[in-house]
Enzyme design. Sequence first.
Site, PDB file in Angstrom:
ATOM      1  N   GLU A  41       2.130  -2.214 -10.765  1.00 33.05           N
ATOM      2  CA  GLU A  41       1.593  -3.956 -10.732  1.00 33.05           C
ATOM      3  C   GLU A  41       2.963  -4.384  -9.300  1.00 33.05           C
ATOM      4  OE1 GLU A  41      -0.496  -5.059 -11.035  1.00 33.05           O
ATOM      5  OE2 GLU A  41      -1.571  -4.517 -12.602  1.00 33.05           O
TER       6      GLU A  41
ATOM      7  N   THR B 274      -4.011  -1.835  -2.280  1.00 33.70           N
ATOM      8  CA  THR B 274      -4.682  -1.974  -3.359  1.00 33.70           C
ATOM      9  C   THR B 274      -4.723  -3.352  -4.223  1.00 33.70           C
ATOM     10  OG1 THR B 274      -6.220  -1.451  -5.537  1.00 33.70           O
ATOM     11  CG2 THR B 274      -3.881  -0.972  -5.702  1.00 33.70           C
TER      12      THR B 274
ATOM     13  N   ARG C  90       1.985  -4.646  -5.571  1.00 30.05           N
ATOM     14  CA  ARG C  90       2.236  -6.487  -5.210  1.00 30.05           C
ATOM     15  C   ARG C  90       3.379  -6.652  -4.462  1.00 30.05           C
ATOM     16  NH1 ARG C  90      -1.405  -9.792 -10.000  1.00 30.05           N
ATOM     17  NH2 ARG C  90      -2.322  -7.714 -10.756  1.00 30.05           N
TER      18      ARG C  90
ATOM     19  N   GLU D 295     -13.143  -8.011  -6.201  1.00 29.47           N
ATOM     20  CA  GLU D 295     -13.505  -6.103  -5.752  1.00 29.47           C
ATOM     21  C   GLU D 295     -14.875  -6.527  -5.262  1.00 29.47           C
ATOM     22  OE1 GLU D 295     -11.824  -6.979  -8.450  1.00 29.47           O
ATOM     23  OE2 GLU D 295     -10.440  -5.329  -8.100  1.00 29.47           O
TER      24      GLU D 295
ATOM     25  N   ASP E 182      -9.857   3.534 -11.192  1.00 26.95           N
ATOM     26  CA  ASP E 182     -10.261   2.929 -10.155  1.00 26.95           C
ATOM     27  C   ASP E 182      -9.562   3.159  -9.000  1.00 26.95           C
ATOM     28  OD1 ASP E 182      -8.131   1.608 -11.304  1.00 26.95           O
ATOM     29  OD2 ASP E 182      -9.110  -0.517 -11.114  1.00 26.95           O
TER      30      ASP E 182
HETATM   31  C1  DMJ Z   1      -5.333  -5.684  -8.501  1.00 28.72           C
HETATM   32  O1  DMJ Z   1      -4.006  -6.680  -9.045  1.00 28.72           O
HETATM   33  C2  DMJ Z   1      -4.856  -4.893  -7.952  1.00 28.72           C
HETATM   34  O2  DMJ Z   1      -6.691  -4.558  -7.215  1.00 28.72           O
HETATM   35  C3  DMJ Z   1      -6.259  -3.292  -8.778  1.00 28.72           C
HETATM   36  O3  DMJ Z   1      -6.121  -2.279  -8.092  1.00 28.72           O
HETATM   37  C4  DMJ Z   1      -7.116  -3.652  -9.778  1.00 28.72           C
HETATM   38  N1  DMJ Z   1      -6.782  -5.345 -10.259  1.00 28.72           N
HETATM   39  C5  DMJ Z   1      -6.539  -6.400  -9.432  1.00 28.72           C
HETATM   40  C6  DMJ Z   1      -7.163  -7.216  -9.271  1.00 28.72           C
HETATM   41  O4  DMJ Z   1      -8.108  -7.360  -9.755  1.00 28.72           O
END
Ligand code: DMJ
Length: 673
Positions: free
Chosen positions: A304, A662, A308, A573, A437
Site C-alpha cells: 500500500e 495500480t 500510493r 477499476e 489482481d
Molecule cells: C487501490 O489501492 C489499487 O487500485 C489496488 O490495486 C486495488 N485496490 C485499490 C482500489 O480499489
Amino acid sequence: MYSAAAAAASPPRRDFISVTLSPEEAVGPGGYNNSKAWRRRSCWRKWKQLSRLQRSVILFLFAFLAVCGVISYTNMGEPWKSLTNKSLDNQRIEPGVPGLKLANPAVLPAPQKADANLGDYPELSPQKQPKLPHVRRGPPNLQIKPPRRDMRLKTQRDTNKVVDEPVQADKEEKTEKSVISWRGAVIEPDQSTEPPSSKIKEPEKPSSMEAESQKEPVPINERQMAVIEAFRHAWKGYKEFAWGHDELKPLSKSYSEWFGLGLTLIDALDTMWILGLKEEFEEARKWVADDLVFDKNVDVNLFESTIRILGGLLSTYHLSGDSLFLEKAKDIGSRLMPAFNTPSKVPYSDVNIGRGTAHPPRWTSDSTVAEVTSIQLEFRELSRLTGDEKFQKAVDEVMKHVHTLSGKNDGLVPMFINTNSGQFTHLGVYTLGARADSYYEYLLKQWIQGGKKENELLEDYVRAIEGVKKHLLQRSQPKKLTFVGELAHGHFSAKMDHLVCFLPGTLALGAHNGLTADHMKLAEALIETCYQMYVQVETGLSPEIVHFNLHAQKGHKDVEIKPADRHNLLRPETVESLFYMYRFTGDKKYQDWGWEILQNFNKYTRVSTGGYTSINNVQNPSNPEPRDKMESFFLGETLKYMFLLFSDDIDLINLDKYVFNTEAHPLPIWMPA
Ligand code: DMJ
C-alpha cells in the site's frame, strides 16, 4: 705511456726501434699538463696556421649563428618564460631531501589528482569524452533527464547544487526549439530539458511534458469541469477536517489514520497536477516539503505504501519536475527495503519505517501474491532515477522467483506465498480479484515499462490470460454477460469482485501494445459486464462483490448481491477500464457510461459539507448508509481516471509514453536509445 725507467730495465732487442721521448720533447716546453694555457696556446697556433680565407669563412659562420640565435630567442622567449615560471611554481620538494627542489618536466606536468589545479592549465584539462549516445530511458516527452547515475540525492539544503550540475550539461544541448506543452504552455528548450528543480513549477507549465505536443491545447470540456468540481469538493472536506492525515471522515468531520503519512494528500498530488489545480497543488506541495516525515516509528504495509506513496511521489516528480518529490520517494523507498530481508527474499507485508524492521502479519508468515508482485513498477523506476540498483534488484528477484514457482494453474497464481520457503501456499484457489489482481496487471505493465524486452513477463501474462479464458470465464443469464469467476479446488464460483474490473483496461492495453485481437474482444465483453454491475443496481453504483446468475430465472437479473457485499468504497477499476477503452476505441459510449457513474457518485456518496463517502448499501437509494470514510484512491484514482476518460486529448498522459501503476500514478515508459 712508455717510461724511461722501464726501458732501462728491459734487455736490448735488435728487431725494434726504441724511441725514448723526453718529457720536454713529448709535450713541448712546459710538458703535458692539459692546462688551459696549454690548450689556448695550441688553438692559437692552429688558428695561425689557417689561411686568411679559411679564417674569414669561420668568422662569418660564427657571426651568422649568433644572429640566428638572437632571433629565435626573441620568438620563443615569452612562452618559455611562462612555462618556466609555472614549472618553478610547481616545483616540489623531493621527500627526504630537504631543500632539494625537482622541477617538473617542462612539457608533461607531474601526475596530479583528478581535476586538481586544472584551472591553471586549461590546455591540460582532461579531454572531453566523446559523447556517448544518450540512452534516454525516460520517454521523449519527459523533458527531464534523470539525475546522473553518480549523483546521490542530497538534503534539501543541497538541492540547488544537485540540480545545477545537469543544468550545466544541458547548456550544451540547447539546440532544440521552443515547444508547447500539452497544457498549452510554451516551454523553452532549457526549461523543457532542465533537470528536476527544487522550485515549484506552475502546473500550467509542466516542464516535463510533451515536447512534441506542438498543437493547440485541447480545451477542458464540461464533463471534465464536473470532475474538477467534484475534486474540489472532496478536497474541501479533506482540507478542512483531515489536513495532513490519511483519510477524511466526511460525516464526523474528522479523519482516520492508517500509516499517519498524509495518504490522501500524497495520492492526490498528481491528480491535482493533471486537473490543473495549481493552488491546491502548491498547498499540498508545501505540506510535503514542511511536514511529510518518514522517520516515524510506524508499521506500514509494503504494498500500500509503495503504490500510493512511492508511486504518487514518483509520478508527481515526473509531471512537475520538482526534485522535492524525488527526494521523498528515495527516502520512503529506502525505508521500505528491510521488507526484503527474508529467507526467501519474498518480502514481508509490513515494515516499520522508523526502526528499519519488517515482519509478516501476526498470524502467518505468508505474504499476499498480489502485494509482493505489484511493487515492481515503482521500485524499478526508483532505481532508474537514483542510479541505485538495489531497489530494482530486490523486486526483480521476486518476479524471477515467482516465474519459476510451481503451483500455478495455466498461468493463474494462488493468493499466498510464504516468506520463509518462497513457495505458494493455500494452493488450488484462483481469482483475478483481491490478493491476486495486480499480479496480472504488473506482468503486462512491467513488460511495457521496460520497453517490451523482458520476455518472461510477457510469457507469464499471456499464459495467465489463457488460463483465465480456460478456467474462469463464464456467461451469465439472462444477458449473457461474460464475467471472470473464481476457481476453488476445481469448483467454479460465479463470484466476481469489483476489483476484477481492472482487467478490461489491462487487456486493452496489451492489445494496444501488440497482443492479439482476442484480448481486445475480451476487454470489450468484460467492460460491458463491469458497466452492468453498476446499471443493474438500484443506486447505479456497483457493490464490492457480485455473483452472476448462471441459469435464467424469472425476475432475476444477471447480477446478484449478497448482504455482506453491497458496499461501495468509491473504487476506480471500472472507470479506469472505461478510460482505456475510450482511448483505444474512441467509442463515446464509454464516456457516457463514466458520466453516469460520476453522477451516481454525486447523488449517493457526496457529503454536503465536503468530501465523498463510501457507502454500505448500493441497493438502497433512499438510504445508502454512508460509511463515513473517503478512501485516498477516490482522489488518487477514481477522479483522475474520470477526468482522463472525458478528455479527447490523447496526449493528456499519452499511453505510449506512460504506464499507470495500480494506484493510477503514471510512470514513464523507458524508451530505447
Ligand atoms: C487501490 O489501492 C489499487 O487500485 C489496488 O490495486 C486495488 N485496490 C485499490 C482500489 O480499489
